[in-house]
Design a protein around this motif. Structure first.
Motif: not given
Length: 225
Positions: A13-16, A21-25, A125-129, A189-191
């Motif tokens: 889940t975190s890897a996805r 995140w890498r593709n969407a800054p 990590a989830l995309p927004g959580q 900052p959260w990433r």
């Protein structure tokens, strides 16, 4: 879910999320509403463990980073909880009680007040959580599966199905949501916060299971059992 499979699920889940995140800054579109209705309550089951020193530091760090950001909804120190199984979406006023409470209490009797231990706590990590997730003891895992099946055969079927929507029952994650960010993706900052702590482990929590009426983050809780 076996220990190894759940550990792999958290890692994948975190890897996805990291790949996304890498593709969407940027953070993407912001949300016009909250994840959950903050003014309403819901019946839910779970534990409210005491804060260890490591968890207190983690929550303090989360709240410090969230301070001043209107999009960041951080878990308060007095709200740490791990849901055993939620029953409905937030639908009720503070003093309101569900009409089918008697049936729920009868079902819950077989599961109440027994301890749940969740170990190997880690950030996921989830995309927004950001989640704090771990591995449950085998008795709790079996009990959650049995409770979900029992509720699906009861008068609460529609409510619990609506609550979990597209999530399998019982839900695979054993977690507490430390941060909900009202955007598609977390900002930098959260990433970085997640990346620097990804390999850390935060010990274990243990507490008796309880049935409550609670708001979305368990900072206002009324015991039902």
């Amino acid at each position: 879910m076996p220990h190894a499979a759940l550990t792999t699920l958290y890692e994948e889940t975190s890897a996805r999320t990291l790949a996304l995140w890498r593709n969407a800054p940027g953070i993407g579109e912001t949300m016009q509403s909250d994840y959950y209705d903050k003014t309403r309550f819901a019946p839910a089951t779970g534990i409210q463990p005491l804060l260890s020193a490591a968890l207190r530091v983690l929550l303090e760090e989360v709240n410090t980073l969230a301070e001043g950001d209107p999009l960041a909804d951080a878990m308060p120190l007095n709200g740490l909880h791990f849901t055993f199984l939620a029953v409905t979406l937030p639908l009720y006023q503070r003093q309101q009680r569900p009409e089918k409470l008697a049936e729920l209490l009868e079902i819950w009797e077989a599961y109440r007040a027994r301890p749940t231990c969740i170990s190997e706590l880690q950030l996921v990590a989830l995309p927004g959580q950001l989640l704090l997730a771990g591995i449950p003891d085998s008795d709790s895992a079996a009990a959650r599966k049995a409770l979900a099946q029992r509720l699906l055969r009861s008068g609460w079927r529609d409510e619990i199905t609506a609550r979990y929507h597209n999530t399998p029952l019982p839900p695979p994650f054993w977690h507490s949501t430390l941060l909900r960010y009202r955007a598609q993706r977390l900002p930098e900052p959260w990433r970085e916060f997640f990346l620097t702590r990804r390999q850390q482990r935060y010990g274990a929590v243990s507490a008796p299971r309880q049935l409550v009426m609670t708001n979305y983050n368990w900072t206002q809780v009324d015991t039902l059992d």
